[in-house]
Write an enzyme that holds these catalytic residues in place. Structure first.
Site, PDB file in Angstrom:
ATOM      1  N   GLN A  38       0.837  -1.198   0.000  1.00  6.68           N
ATOM      2  CA  GLN A  38       0.000   0.000   0.000  1.00  6.68           C
ATOM      3  C   GLN A  38       0.873   1.249   0.000  1.00  6.68           C
ATOM      4  O   GLN A  38       1.533   1.544   1.001  1.00  6.68           O
ATOM      5  CB  GLN A  38      -0.887  -0.043   1.253  1.00  6.68           C
TER       6      GLN A  38
ATOM      7  N   SER B 293       1.132   6.537   2.471  1.00  5.49           N
ATOM      8  CA  SER B 293       1.809   7.536   3.302  1.00  5.49           C
ATOM      9  C   SER B 293       3.058   8.097   2.642  1.00  5.49           C
ATOM     10  O   SER B 293       3.753   7.404   1.891  1.00  5.49           O
ATOM     11  CB  SER B 293       2.219   6.916   4.642  1.00  5.49           C
TER      12      SER B 293
ATOM     13  N   SER C  41       4.832  -1.166   4.155  1.00  2.17           N
ATOM     14  CA  SER C  41       5.021  -2.549   4.588  1.00  2.17           C
ATOM     15  C   SER C  41       5.043  -3.455   3.368  1.00  2.17           C
ATOM     16  O   SER C  41       4.289  -3.245   2.419  1.00  2.17           O
ATOM     17  CB  SER C  41       3.867  -2.995   5.493  1.00  2.17           C
TER      18      SER C  41
ATOM     19  N   GLU D 205      -9.004  -1.743   5.727  1.00  2.00           N
ATOM     20  CA  GLU D 205      -7.792  -1.883   6.523  1.00  2.00           C
ATOM     21  C   GLU D 205      -8.157  -1.936   8.000  1.00  2.00           C
ATOM     22  O   GLU D 205      -7.672  -2.758   8.758  1.00  2.00           O
ATOM     23  CB  GLU D 205      -6.861  -0.702   6.250  1.00  2.00           C
TER      24      GLU D 205
ATOM     25  N   GLU E  78      -5.864   8.632  17.366  1.00  2.00           N
ATOM     26  CA  GLU E  78      -6.442   9.984  17.443  1.00  2.00           C
ATOM     27  C   GLU E  78      -7.335  10.242  16.227  1.00  2.00           C
ATOM     28  O   GLU E  78      -8.431  10.777  16.345  1.00  2.00           O
ATOM     29  CB  GLU E  78      -5.333  11.045  17.503  1.00  2.00           C
TER      30      GLU E  78
HETATM   31  C1  LIG Z   1       4.026  -0.552  11.463  1.00  2.00           C
HETATM   32  C2  LIG Z   1       3.517   0.429  10.477  1.00  2.00           C
HETATM   33  C3  LIG Z   1       3.186  -0.001   9.205  1.00  2.00           C
HETATM   34  C4  LIG Z   1       2.717   0.911   8.264  1.00  2.00           C
HETATM   35  N1  LIG Z   1       2.432   0.448   7.003  1.00  2.00           N
HETATM   36  C5  LIG Z   1       2.038   1.327   6.036  1.00  2.00           C
HETATM   37  C6  LIG Z   1       1.837   0.889   4.696  1.00  2.00           C
HETATM   38  O1  LIG Z   1       2.008  -0.277   4.362  1.00  2.00           O
HETATM   39  N2  LIG Z   1       1.465   1.791   3.773  1.00  2.00           N
HETATM   40  C7  LIG Z   1       1.255   3.108   4.077  1.00  2.00           C
HETATM   41  O2  LIG Z   1       0.873   3.861   3.211  1.00  2.00           O
HETATM   42  N3  LIG Z   1       1.444   3.561   5.349  1.00  2.00           N
HETATM   43  C8  LIG Z   1       1.832   2.712   6.338  1.00  2.00           C
HETATM   44  N4  LIG Z   1       2.054   3.163   7.627  1.00  2.00           N
HETATM   45  C9  LIG Z   1       1.934   4.595   7.896  1.00  2.00           C
HETATM   46  C10 LIG Z   1       0.776   5.024   8.765  1.00  2.00           C
HETATM   47  O3  LIG Z   1      -0.438   4.940   8.097  1.00  2.00           O
HETATM   48  C11 LIG Z   1       1.058   6.463   9.254  1.00  2.00           C
HETATM   49  O4  LIG Z   1       2.214   6.407  10.047  1.00  2.00           O
HETATM   50  C12 LIG Z   1      -0.071   7.045  10.050  1.00  2.00           C
HETATM   51  O5  LIG Z   1      -1.179   7.301   9.230  1.00  2.00           O
HETATM   52  C13 LIG Z   1       0.331   8.341  10.779  1.00  2.00           C
HETATM   53  O6  LIG Z   1       0.923   9.268   9.933  1.00  2.00           O
HETATM   54  P1  LIG Z   1       2.313   9.953  10.354  1.00  2.00           P
HETATM   55  O7  LIG Z   1       3.263   8.878  10.657  1.00  2.00           O
HETATM   56  O8  LIG Z   1       2.662  10.902   9.287  1.00  2.00           O
HETATM   57  O9  LIG Z   1       2.004  10.745  11.689  1.00  2.00           O
HETATM   58  P2  LIG Z   1       1.370  12.215  11.807  1.00  2.00           P
HETATM   59  O10 LIG Z   1       0.155  12.292  10.960  1.00  2.00           O
HETATM   60  O11 LIG Z   1       2.411  13.224  11.583  1.00  2.00           O
HETATM   61  O12 LIG Z   1       0.914  12.232  13.316  1.00  2.00           O
HETATM   62  C14 LIG Z   1       1.740  12.618  14.421  1.00  2.00           C
HETATM   63  C15 LIG Z   1       0.870  12.639  15.675  1.00  2.00           C
HETATM   64  O13 LIG Z   1      -0.129  13.662  15.533  1.00  2.00           O
HETATM   65  C16 LIG Z   1      -1.422  13.136  15.712  1.00  2.00           C
HETATM   66  N5  LIG Z   1      -2.351  13.829  14.831  1.00  2.00           N
HETATM   67  C17 LIG Z   1      -2.211  14.095  13.518  1.00  2.00           C
HETATM   68  N6  LIG Z   1      -3.304  14.712  13.038  1.00  2.00           N
HETATM   69  C18 LIG Z   1      -4.166  14.832  14.062  1.00  2.00           C
HETATM   70  C19 LIG Z   1      -5.486  15.362  14.216  1.00  2.00           C
HETATM   71  N7  LIG Z   1      -6.165  15.888  13.183  1.00  2.00           N
HETATM   72  N8  LIG Z   1      -6.059  15.292  15.433  1.00  2.00           N
HETATM   73  C20 LIG Z   1      -5.401  14.752  16.487  1.00  2.00           C
HETATM   74  N9  LIG Z   1      -4.174  14.228  16.419  1.00  2.00           N
HETATM   75  C21 LIG Z   1      -3.565  14.262  15.221  1.00  2.00           C
HETATM   76  C22 LIG Z   1      -1.284  11.674  15.330  1.00  2.00           C
HETATM   77  O14 LIG Z   1      -2.319  10.893  15.905  1.00  2.00           O
HETATM   78  C23 LIG Z   1       0.086  11.346  15.868  1.00  2.00           C
HETATM   79  O15 LIG Z   1      -0.027  11.033  17.227  1.00  2.00           O
HETATM   80  C24 LIG Z   1       2.538   2.273   8.599  1.00  2.00           C
HETATM   81  C25 LIG Z   1       2.858   2.698   9.875  1.00  2.00           C
HETATM   82  C26 LIG Z   1       3.351   1.794  10.822  1.00  2.00           C
HETATM   83  C27 LIG Z   1       3.693   2.286  12.198  1.00  2.00           C
END
Ligand SMILES: Cc1cc2nc3c(=O)[nH]c(=O)nc-3n(C[C@H](O)[C@H](O)[C@H](O)COP(=O)(O)OP(=O)(O)OC[C@H]3O[C@@H](n4cnc5c(N)ncnc54)[C@H](O)[C@@H]3O)c2cc1C
Lengths: 404, 403
Positions: free
Chosen positions: A123, A126, A158, A241, A374
């Site tokens: 996928q 991100s 992943s 998902e 969140e």
């Molecule tokens: C083990 C693992 C596997 C993954 N696999 C995939 C994959 O296969 N494909 C893929 O595309 N992605 C994947 N991801 C990515 C995952 O979907 C993102 O990490 C996730 O959506 C959070 O985005 P970010 O890391 O940019 O954090 P951010 O969006 O920057 O968030 C940082 C913090 O701010 C909080 N926050 C952000 N916006 C808000 C809001 N509006 N209100 C309140 N709090 C908020 C979040 O909850 C978090 O605590 C994976 C992540 C992990 C950990």
């Protein structure tokens, strides 16, 4: 007092017919004499892959809860089965998206190798600058004849290192508000310009990757849904998902994280304390209740009354995994201070049986992957409880003019 | 996992949804309660001497048939099960109906049913007859009953020792009359009861029926935390009683009553929790501060989202317990512990959030939030606290306490 009409009778007849169909199939394709790949392909073509898939695409258009009868007959005959763990994203997210949104031609091309495991999917959503705010993503796809040319960077992908195909969300129009300018593709991960680099996670190994896309040509025939409809298609993927992560099949008591904790408790009387006992009973009860809630959700789906309860499953699942594995480390005493191996490896999927410390560390990701807890709370509040949205600055401005 | 608990593997699932019958019953109740049980009326009643709405109870018992849900048709009841009983309890909890439903249609009825089935004294059968007669009178709503146990009693407790047999009076033996002496504090739903079922210690222990008008029976109303389910202290001073079960069957009858009581109360708490969430969500959309609806603040939204998730879990537990009890499932004891602990926790959290997220108005006497809070907190102690029910899991789920 409880007259259920003749629904059970209908279900029973359907099940009998399905079992007969499986037996006929097994007679034509004796498992002992048929190579595994041929058997699985033939099974798919006979509509006996996942029975809820459409007719002509590996299924019979039956309700999901008909599947266990099929699997029971196959297991009795010692037939080979697919390994769901090797293609979790393919089976859990790509297939439902393809079934809901792709063309007949695309379904014919993609579903069979996906289901048999010949083609693993990942996928590509991100990006470094777009996680929770997925719709702000910057990877560009520009039309060029019958192709699109894609350039950008994806992250946390992943299984990208095993994948033949990726679900790709890219920006095709930067001049409209962010949700409107996205288009959805199935990317060939082996195409020139796709570079996959491992990204090491806090457990030591690398399940996920960075994926760099430089001038990758994607045929327009691999576009899923209309140009500009990417957000709609992506939401189909994300819903699935969350259901997939929140457990979509019936499990037995103590089959999940609570089972590890309970087994440890029974094995080590000498480690028991009052405090740990209270915490364990509470977590065990919560885990059991969440198992019942997942069962209730499945019954709702089977009865054609899908409720919003699915969004609760993932939230609770993450919380419980984290609490239970945290309890396990506490219960392990000084053994909880030892880890098996920090070596950088590229595993295909997480082996939760590795031990309590691994489980503790890996479960931190449960409240981040697939939408953070969140974000899930926002979704529940706004879509289920219909509470008013937060004031937003990014809805009506063209994507290119958003503050960065 | 390898252990006795999960030896059952994935068992064929019990139906955790609401049947059409249950939904129809709930709908009829909502209509009636919306008219007869508005928050202002419930509040007004708490300051009157009659804390229970006896007229409402008679209407629910006789007209809608709530009193006889568990009672077989041959005894004049509806022949329904604990599933319908629980579905109705949710509605009564949502409206905070001040009626002795849990105590009479739940605890006392289940106790009498088991007594009628299992009273097995050699040459006896007389007790079973008394219990069956009581069930007939319960079914048509002419009589309301309560089991005289203290509110915190729970399934699998040791048989209560608060009441004993006292010396017989002349003619008692011939008339089949026993005399009881003792005192039971904080009994729920006994105030409006016409008949009390009293467990009394003896050799063997027994379960006795005492008419509310009997000489020597005293009920003193308690100023109760839950103003919509007023407790009373019961004392017996040589009160005349008839035996309805003895020995093991008395213990079984009492336990059946407490099991049913815990499950019905759990359902009532589920209905209460959902109502508190609904009220709070509605207020969040209506109340404005900082030129915004307060429900648009994320600190508020996330708490309500968590509460909603908690309630979805509690609903599954409540439905499972009702379904287990309805089908006499071997997992009933586990189901009861899960339901009572999950629903009690959900109800208390919901009522507390309801007060907090309403701000100052939620702290007033005039607003109904406090009635829900008091009911939720009191019910969480009644028929076993969440902690006590979870402690029961230690034995049921093979998670033994430290040595
Ligand atoms: C083990 C693992 C596997 C993954 N696999 C995939 C994959 O296969 N494909 C893929 O595309 N992605 C994947 N991801 C990515 C995952 O979907 C993102 O990490 C996730 O959506 C959070 O985005 P970010 O890391 O940019 O954090 P951010 O969006 O920057 O968030 C940082 C913090 O701010 C909080 N926050 C952000 N916006 C808000 C809001 N509006 N209100 C309140 N709090 C908020 C979040 O909850 C978090 O605590 C994976 C992540 C992990 C950990």
């Amino acid at each position: 007092m409880l007259d259920e009409e003749n629904a059970p009778a209908k279900v029973l007849a359907q099940e009998t017919e399905l079992r007969e169909r499986v037996l006929a199939f097994l007679a034509d394709h004796p498992p002992a004499q048929t190579p595994r790949d041929d058997f699985l392909a033939a099974r798919f073509d006979a509509g006996l892959g996942y029975v809820h898939y459409p007719v002509g695409h590996g299924g019979l258009g039956l309700p999901r809860n008909a599947q266990p009868a099929l699997e029971e007959e196959l297991a009795k005959a010692g037939a080979p089965d697919i390994d769901v763990r090797l293609n979790v994203i393919g089976l859990g997210m790509a297939a439902p998206t393809i079934i809901a949104c792709a063309s007949e031609e695309q379904k014919s091309r993609w579903l069979r190798p996906l289901w048999t495991g010949a083609e693993v999917w990942c996928q590509l959503f991100s990006e470094p600058g777009a996680g929770s705010d997925l719709a702000s993503l910057a990877t560009r796809a520009v039309r060029d004849g019958d192709d699109w040319v894609v350039t950008g960077q994806k992250v946390w992908t992943s299984l990208a290192h095993h994948a033949k195909r990726g679900l790709l969300l890219a920006r095709t129009d930067p001049d409209v508000p962010k949700h409107a300018g996205l288009t959805y593709f199935a990317l060939d991960m082996h195409a020139p310009g796709v570079e996959v680099r491992p990204l090491r996670q806090l457990t030591g190994e690398a399940e996920f990757n960075e994926v760099f896309l430089s001038q990758v040509r994607v045929p327009d025939a691999d576009r899923i849904g209309a140009v500009g409809d990417g957000w709609k298609v992506a939401n189909a993927t994300l819903m699935n998902e969350r259901v997939a992560i929140g457990s979509s099949r019936a499990v037995a008591r103590e089959e999940g994280a609570a089972g590890f904790a309970a087994a440890a408790w029974r094995q080590h009387p000498e480690r028991r304390t009052q405090d740990l006992h209270q915490r364990l009973l509470k977590l065990w009860a919560q885990a059991e209740v969440s198992r019942l809630a997942a069962e209730r959700l499945r019954q709702q789906l089977a009865a054609g009354q899908p409720g919003p309860e699915g969004s609760a499953s993932k939230l609770i699942f993450a919380l419980l995994n984290q609490e239970l594995s945290g309890w396990e480390v506490d219960f392990a005493g000084t053994d909880g201070l030892r880890y098996d191996d920090w070596t950088m490896r590229r595993d295909a999927s997480s082996d939760y049986a590795r031990g309590p410390v691994f489980r503790y560390l890996r479960s931190r990701g449960n409240s981040i992957e697939g939408g953070t807890s969140e974000i899930l709370r926002n979704i529940i509040a706004e879509r289920v409880l219909r509470l008013p949205a937060e004031p937003r600055a990014d809805k009506d401005i063209p994507w290119k003019d958003l503050p960065r | 996992m390898s252990n006795a608990v999960s030896a059952s593997k994935v068992r064929p699932a019990l139906d955790l949804l609401y049947s059409d019958t249950e939904q129809a019953l709930a709908g009829a109740l909502d209509d009636l309660l919306a008219q007869r049980c508005a928050p202002a009326a419930v509040l007004a009643r708490t300051e009157q001497p009659e804390a229970y709405d006896v007229a409402l109870w008679k209407a629910l018992a006789a007209e809608i048939g709530l009193a006889g849900l568990l009672i077989p048709e041959e005894l004049g009841g509806a022949g329904a099960s604990c599933r319908e009983l629980a579905a109705a309890a949710e509605r009564l909890g949502a409206h905070l109906a001040p009626v002795p439903y849990v105590g009479s249609a739940g605890v006392a009825t289940a106790t009498a049913l088991t007594a009628a089935k299992t009273a097995t004294r050699p040459g006896g059968g007389q007790e079973a007859g008394i219990a069956a007669d009581l069930l007939r009178r319960l079914a048509d709503g002419t009589v309301t009953a309560a089991v005289a146990v203290t509110a915190s009693a729970m399934p699998a407790d040791t048989f209560p020792a608060a009441v004993q047999l006292s010396g017989p009076q002349p003619g008692d033996a011939a008339a089949g009359i026993f005399r009881l002496r003792g005192r039971i504090d904080s009994v729920p739903d006994a105030l409006p009861a016409d008949v009390l079922l009293v467990p009394a210690e003896g050799v063997p222990n027994g379960l006795y029926l005492v008419e509310a008008t009997a000489p020597g029976l005293h009920r003193v109303p308690v100023t109760s935390l839950d103003m919509t389910r007023q407790l009373c202290d019961v004392s017996l001073d040589g009160a005349p009683a008839r035996q309805i079960a003895v020995g093991a069957s008395a213990a079984a009858a009492l336990d059946a009553g407490l099991v049913t009581g815990a499950v019905v109360l759990a359902a009532e708490q589920l209905g209460l929790a959902q109502r508190c969430l609904d009220m709070t969500v509605a207020y969040g959309k209506e109340r404005r501060q900082f030129a915004r609806q307060v429900g648009s603040f994320q600190a508020v939204k996330h708490r309500l989202a968590d509460l909603w998730a908690t309630i979805t879990q509690a609903r599954a537990a409540s439905r499972y317990a009702a379904a287990c009890l309805a089908s006499d499932d071997p997992d009933t004891a586990v189901a009861v512990a899960l339901a009572k602990s999950a629903c009690s926790d959900a109800a208390v959290t919901a009522a507390q959030e309801c007060v907090q997220l309403h701000g100052g108005i939620g702290f007033t006497w005039e607003h109904p939030a406090h009635l829900y809070l008091k009911r939720a907190k009191a019910s969480s102690v009644t028929f076993g606290t969440p902690g006590a029910h979870r402690a029961a899991l230690a034995g049921l789920a093979n998670l033994p306490a430290p040595a």
